[in-house]
Structure formats: structure tokens, C-alpha cells
Design an enzyme around this catalytic site. Structure first.
Site, PDB file in Angstrom:
ATOM      1  N   GLU A  35       0.796  -1.225   0.000  1.00 46.81           N
ATOM      2  CA  GLU A  35       0.000   0.000   0.000  1.00 46.81           C
ATOM      3  C   GLU A  35       0.841   1.294   0.000  1.00 46.81           C
ATOM      4  O   GLU A  35       0.540   2.228  -0.744  1.00 46.81           O
ATOM      5  CB  GLU A  35      -0.919  -0.043   1.230  1.00 46.81           C
ATOM      6  CG  GLU A  35      -2.084   0.879   1.134  1.00 46.81           C
ATOM      7  CD  GLU A  35      -2.660   1.101   2.522  1.00 46.81           C
ATOM      8  OE1 GLU A  35      -2.976   2.243   2.816  1.00 46.81           O
ATOM      9  OE2 GLU A  35      -2.766   0.115   3.292  1.00 46.81           O
TER      10      GLU A  35
ATOM     11  N   ASP B  18     -21.937  45.003  10.297  1.00 47.21           N
ATOM     12  CA  ASP B  18     -23.062  45.431  11.125  1.00 47.21           C
ATOM     13  C   ASP B  18     -23.094  44.658  12.434  1.00 47.21           C
ATOM     14  O   ASP B  18     -22.219  43.859  12.748  1.00 47.21           O
ATOM     15  CB  ASP B  18     -24.380  45.372  10.343  1.00 47.21           C
ATOM     16  CG  ASP B  18     -24.655  43.983   9.812  1.00 47.21           C
ATOM     17  OD1 ASP B  18     -24.284  43.019  10.509  1.00 47.21           O
ATOM     18  OD2 ASP B  18     -25.239  43.865   8.720  1.00 47.21           O
TER      19      ASP B  18
ATOM     20  N   LYS C 292     -26.137  49.011  14.965  1.00 42.28           N
ATOM     21  CA  LYS C 292     -26.564  49.730  16.165  1.00 42.28           C
ATOM     22  C   LYS C 292     -25.456  49.735  17.206  1.00 42.28           C
ATOM     23  O   LYS C 292     -24.762  48.733  17.365  1.00 42.28           O
ATOM     24  CB  LYS C 292     -27.760  49.021  16.794  1.00 42.28           C
ATOM     25  CG  LYS C 292     -29.060  49.369  16.173  1.00 42.28           C
ATOM     26  CD  LYS C 292     -30.167  48.756  17.008  1.00 42.28           C
ATOM     27  CE  LYS C 292     -31.465  48.856  16.251  1.00 42.28           C
ATOM     28  NZ  LYS C 292     -32.552  48.182  16.895  1.00 42.28           N
TER      29      LYS C 292
ATOM     30  N   GLY D 146     -25.360  36.266   8.678  1.00 40.70           N
ATOM     31  CA  GLY D 146     -26.114  35.243   7.953  1.00 40.70           C
ATOM     32  C   GLY D 146     -25.817  35.270   6.470  1.00 40.70           C
ATOM     33  O   GLY D 146     -24.665  35.386   6.048  1.00 40.70           O
ATOM     34  N   ASP D 147     -26.887  35.181   5.671  1.00 36.97           N
ATOM     35  CA  ASP D 147     -26.747  35.258   4.219  1.00 36.97           C
ATOM     36  C   ASP D 147     -27.171  36.661   3.782  1.00 36.97           C
ATOM     37  O   ASP D 147     -28.241  37.127   4.172  1.00 36.97           O
ATOM     38  CB  ASP D 147     -27.648  34.205   3.560  1.00 36.97           C
ATOM     39  CG  ASP D 147     -27.514  34.258   2.061  1.00 36.97           C
ATOM     40  OD1 ASP D 147     -26.556  33.668   1.549  1.00 36.97           O
ATOM     41  OD2 ASP D 147     -28.334  34.925   1.408  1.00 36.97           O
TER      42      ASP D 147
ATOM     43  N   ILE E  89     -30.746  37.333   2.465  1.00 38.48           N
ATOM     44  CA  ILE E  89     -31.942  37.075   3.277  1.00 38.48           C
ATOM     45  C   ILE E  89     -32.089  38.185   4.311  1.00 38.48           C
ATOM     46  O   ILE E  89     -31.286  38.279   5.250  1.00 38.48           O
ATOM     47  CB  ILE E  89     -31.847  35.677   3.937  1.00 38.48           C
ATOM     48  CG1 ILE E  89     -31.835  34.623   2.832  1.00 38.48           C
ATOM     49  CG2 ILE E  89     -33.016  35.452   4.897  1.00 38.48           C
ATOM     50  CD1 ILE E  89     -31.636  33.218   3.303  1.00 38.48           C
TER      51      ILE E  89
ATOM     52  N   MET F  10     -36.513  38.533  12.772  1.00 44.58           N
ATOM     53  CA  MET F  10     -36.846  39.825  13.401  1.00 44.58           C
ATOM     54  C   MET F  10     -38.283  39.795  13.940  1.00 44.58           C
ATOM     55  O   MET F  10     -39.014  40.780  13.808  1.00 44.58           O
ATOM     56  CB  MET F  10     -36.704  40.974  12.381  1.00 44.58           C
ATOM     57  CG  MET F  10     -35.302  41.114  11.859  1.00 44.58           C
ATOM     58  SD  MET F  10     -35.215  42.178  10.422  1.00 44.58           S
ATOM     59  CE  MET F  10     -35.799  41.095   9.139  1.00 44.58           C
TER      60      MET F  10
END
Ligand SMILES: C[S@@+](CC[C@H](N)C(=O)[O-])C[C@H]1O[C@@H](n2cnc3c(N)ncnc32)[C@H](O)[C@@H]1O
Length: 492
Positions: free
Chosen positions: A39, A269, A291, A323-324, A327, A406
Site C-alpha cells: 500500500e 453590522d 446599532k 447570515g446570508d 436574506i 426579526m
């Protein structure tokens, strides 16, 4: 009295001692002898064939895998079904043996060294003039990693990390660069200009999506741009909207990592976690547009204008979004602003928080027994209320899974509306906050209990409300509370 000292230039030592010298051998068409049929020989044979060597393998009892490999590479590999003899090593460059018997190993090494071959007896360091290293292959770019036998697993871990940050297209860019080399000399007679060109070229190789057959045209254009750039203003940069995923840095995509490594400015963000931000290029400027505490976020038009202005200054801007980006990420406005200003803009997708929550819960959001449809909805309009135009009848579909983004503040109202439209009060609900983060929490409840505010206590954390029968399949132990009694099931 001793004479005064005279100034003397000194040079710091440049290189620490090397355990082994990494060199890259040109084996194209050269004879290499491989002794053994087991091998370990299979991988060595494949490697040597890939490097263009003519490999003579001597094995009385070759593994079927070796036979198959030889059949696949008839030009590079020749199998002799017998033991090796001294004269087989004549004219070879390298000798490699898989020989556990110490006497046989010594005989192989002696025969090889007498003929001036470099030799390697697999897993027998005293009998190795050279070692094979762990390879990252983006030929013609090849990276070899050695730990000098100290920790091969460490070598593999290093390889995985390097693999992750080098684009797969690096190899084709390397081939294109080879073809373009002479043209660069023609176009840029001075060394400084050539350097300027190659530095821009390197930037392009790390971010461009161009296929191999488009690359020459692309770098012709790049060269023309550099030649046309008379220094009367910076070239336009670009904006890349990058999905930062739900928080866990391990959920970043490889593309997102690469963009972060080549950013001049990172505009991010509130949902972007410090762990993700940390992975950005050290020298990149970071601009927070989310924020601050309980304050207001920056206005969307100001963010879009900032992205455009930075790109017009020639910066490569990474707009990092939780996230994405596609979206509920205000991506549409930012893309439009860039296009209107003639700024190149791209999107790198990310893992959306709903996927992260589903993974932690061990559920499929589209479990075939429970849901034919998956709907992502926003739970608040621009005034913070449940959006008037949301299709409540569609959300009340018992064969759908609904994920409300949200939606913490309006979830109770929504639950009431859904029950009024016929969705069963016992429909499973999960309130998931801080998905994928260390402080992730899930509260399992029902639509009926949600209507009374159950599970919505976690303040100031990004929260999803997941509704639907598919959530019943959750692997984790969650108690379905009677009306208002709740149990918090914390994440793994
Ligand atoms: C402006 S949207 C952005 C969504 C984001 N683009 C995505 O794909 O997840 C913000 C909302 O996403 C949800 N969210 C984002 N990250 C989350 C997380 N780690 N855990 C739970 N919910 C999250 C929350 O509902 C939050 O109020």
C-alpha cells in the site's frame, strides 16, 4: 591605548537552521525505481507519476490497487513482477523502497548510493536522503510542508488550513502567468512597472472567478488598465457583500475567508461577531455601521453611499453581513447603489441563521413527513409592527415550516393570527436565539403558548421563531409546555 573602534556594518542572521532543505525536483522523463508492491508504494507511485517520472516498480506480489494504478498510467508506470536487482538501479535518479527487512533495506540503500542515487526507504529515516512532504497542489504552484517526521498529523492540519485559503483556480492562474510572462516584459520595460503589474495580478488571482480560458483576456485588460492609468486618480475598487454566517466563525465559507483576507475596508453590522471580524486582514480598516447599544443603526442610504465612496477611492470593500446577505439583509439597496455608481459589486453567500438553528436542533426544516414548503418571513415592518401585507393564510399552512426573522416582538400577535386562521394551537414552535454562538438558546413551546408571550423573554439577542410540525422531530430534549409553563433547553 586601544585604537578607537571603526563603524562596521553587521547583518542579522537571515535564516534559522533548517531541518531539511526544501527543493523541487524536475523529474519529467527521469527514471525512478520503486521497490515493493504494498500500500505505501501505491501513493508514492501516483505521486512520482504525477511529477512526470518514468517509474519502474519491482514487486513480486503487487497489491491489486497498485496493478490498477499501473494500468491507468501505462506511460509513466511499469510493473516488473519480480524482486529488484542491483542493476535495476542503473541510470535512475531516485530509489524508493518499501522494505521492512533491515538487511534488505541496507542492501537497497548500498546499491543505490553506489550509483549516486538519492534514496528513500519508507518509514526508515536513517535510510532516507530525502523525504516526501505533504503537498498542496495548485500546479504550477506547489507547496510542500515538512515537519521533519516530528508530527505528520501536524503537517496534514497545516495543509488543510492552506487548502482553505488558496483558491482552486490558483493553478490555472499560474499557468496563465507563465504564458503571459514574455508579454509583460514587452509591455512593461522597467522592473518597477513589471512589479506593479504582478502585484495587481496577484490580487486578481485571489478574487477573480474567471475560468482558465478567460484569464488571458482578463490580464490583457488588467495590463491595459495599468498602462492607461496616468496617475490622475485611483482605479475603481469594488464592493463584495459577504455573508458572515450566524456567528460561529467556523461557519464562514472559504470564499468569505478569502474576501476577508484581501479587504482594504470591512464594513460590518451588529450581527457580525468579533470572532468573524477577527479573521479579516489585519491591515484592513474596520467600519461599524450597526446599532451601538440601544442607539439607532446607520441609515441605509448612508451605508450604501459609504460603500460607493470607498470603492470609488479604489478600495476593495467587504460589506460583511450577518447570515446570508440575500436574506433580509438590505442587499438589494446596496447592489443597486453600486450599480448606479458604476462600482463593480459581487455577493458571497453565507449560512443563514435559520440553517444554523435547524442544525443545532437536529431537525430538517423540510422533513418530508411534515413540510412541503419552507417560508422565511420578516416579523416586523419599518415601524416595528407585524407587516400588514404578510400573507397570513400562507403562514397558517400546516404543511409548511415558517421561520420568522426579526419577529420576537410581534410573535405573540402572529401566533394569535395563525390560530384564528386554523393553524392548530398545539403546533410546535421553537424560539431560537444566538444560533451557532456560545450562548445559543432554544425554547420549545407551542403556538398557543407563544400567543401568550411564552419563550420570548430573551432580550437583545438575535432571535428566530420557527413554527411547524417539522420541529417536532427535534432530537434535543425539549418539553412542550402546557400554555404558559416553559423550559429553556440550552444549546450544546
Ligand atoms: C436583518 S436580519 C438578517 C438575517 C441574516 N441575513 C440571516 O441570513 O440570518 C436579522 C435577524 O436575523 C435573525 N438572526 C440573525 N442571526 C441570528 C442568530 N445567530 N440567531 C438567531 N437569529 C438570528 C434574527 O431574527 C435577527 O433579528
Amino acid at each position: 591605548m586601544a585604537p578607537p573602534n571603526t563603524p562596521r556594518e553587521t547583518r542579522p542572521p537571515r535564516l534559522d537552521a533548517l531541518a531539511k532543505l526544501p527543493i523541487f525536483l524536475d523529474l519529467a522523463g527521469k527514471r525512478v525505481v520503486l521497490a515493493g508492491g504494498g500500500e505505501p508504494v501505491v501513493w508514492k507511485a501516483e505521486l512520482l507519476a504525477a511529477a512526470g517520472a518514468k517509474v519502474a516498480i519491482y514487486a513480486e506480489h503487487p497489491e491489486p490497487e497498485l496493478e490498477a494504478l499501473v494500468a491507468d498510467h501505462p506511460d509513466a508506470l511499469t510493473l516488473h513482477r519480480r524482486a529488484w536487482t542491483d542493476s535495476d538501479l542503473d541510470g535512475a535518479w531516485l530509489g524508493v523502497a518499501d522494505e521492512p527487512d533491515p538487511a534488505e533495506a541496507a542492501r537497497f540503500v548500498a546499491a543505490a548510493r553506489t550509483r549516486g542515487l538519492l534514496v528513500n526507504v519508507i518509514d526508515n529515516p536513517p535510510y532516507c536522503d530525502f523525504q516526501f512532504c505533504t503537498i498542496v497542489n495548485r500546479s504550477p504552484v506547489v507547496i510542500g510542508i515538512s515537519t521533519d517526521g516530528a508530527a505528520p498529523i501536524l503537517g496534514q492540519a497545516i495543509r488543510r488550513r492552506i487548502e482553505a485559503i488558496l483558491p482552486a483556480s490558483l493553478g490555472s492562474w499560474g499557468r496563465t502567468a507563465k504564458i503571459f510572462r514574455d508579454r509583460v516584459k514587452e509591455l512593461f520595460p522597467t522592473k518597477a512597472d513589471r512589479r506593479r503589474f504582478w502585484e495587481k495580478f496577484v490580487d486578481v488571482t485571489f478574487i477573480s472567478q474567471a475560468q482558465e480560458d478567460e484569464q488571458l483576456a482578463k490580464i490583457e485588460r488588467l495590463a491595459a488598465e495599468i498602462l492607461a492609468d496616468k496617475g490622475d486618480g485611483p482605479a475603481i475598487g469594488e464592493v463584495v457583500l459577504v455573508g458572515a454566517g450566524p456567528g460561529d466563525p467556523e461557519l464562514l465559507t472559504l470564499k468569505a475567508m478569502r474576501e476577508l483576507h484581501s479587504a482594504d475596508v470591512i464594513v460590518y453590522d451588529r450581527l457580525v461577531t468579533p470572532g468573524v471580524l477577527e479573521l479579516g486582514r489585519r491591515e484592513a480598516r474596520r467600519v461599524h455601521v450597526g446599532k451601538e447599544g440601544h442607539g439607532a443603526a446607520c441609515r441605509q442610504e448612508d451605508i450604501s453611499a459609504l460603500l460607493v465612496d470607498l470603492a470609488l477611492e479604489g478600495k476593495r470593500v467587504v460589506r460583511l453581513k450577518g447570515g446570508d446577505p440575500a436574506i433580509f439583509g438590505r442587499t438589494g439597496e446596496e447592489v443597486e447603489a453600486c450599480r448606479a455608481a458604476g462600482v463593480p459589486v459581487r455577493i458571497v453567500p453565507g449560512v443563514t441563521s435559520a440553517s444554523a438553528a435547524a442544525a443545532a436542533l437536529g431537525v430538517s426544516l423540510t422533513h418530508r413527513d411534515h413540510a412541503q414548503r419552507l417560508q422565511f418571513v420578516t416579523g416586523h415592518d419599518r415601524h416595528g409592527a407585524l407587516p400588514q401585507d404578510v400573507d397570513l393564510d400562507a403562514l397558517a399552512d400546516p404543511r409548511a415550516t415558517t421561520v420568522v426573522y426579526m419577529g420576537r416582538r410581534t410573535a405573540a400577535t402572529l401566533a394569535g393570527e395563525l390560530m384564528r386562521r386554523g393553524l392548530a394551537p398545539a403546533t410546535p414552535v421553537i424560539v431560537a436565539s444566538n444560533a451557532s454562538r456560545a450562548d445559543e438558546k432554544h425554547t420549545a413551546t407551542t403556538l398557543e403558548a407563544l400567543a401568550e408571550g411564552a419563550g420570548l423573554a430573551v432580550e437583545n439577542a438575535p432571535t428566530l421563531v420557527l413554527i411547524g410540525a417539522a420541529l417536532d422531530a427535534s432530537e434535543r430534549e425539549v418539553s412542550r409546555p402546557a400554555r404558559t409553563s416553559l423550559r429553556l433547553a440550552s444549546a450544546v
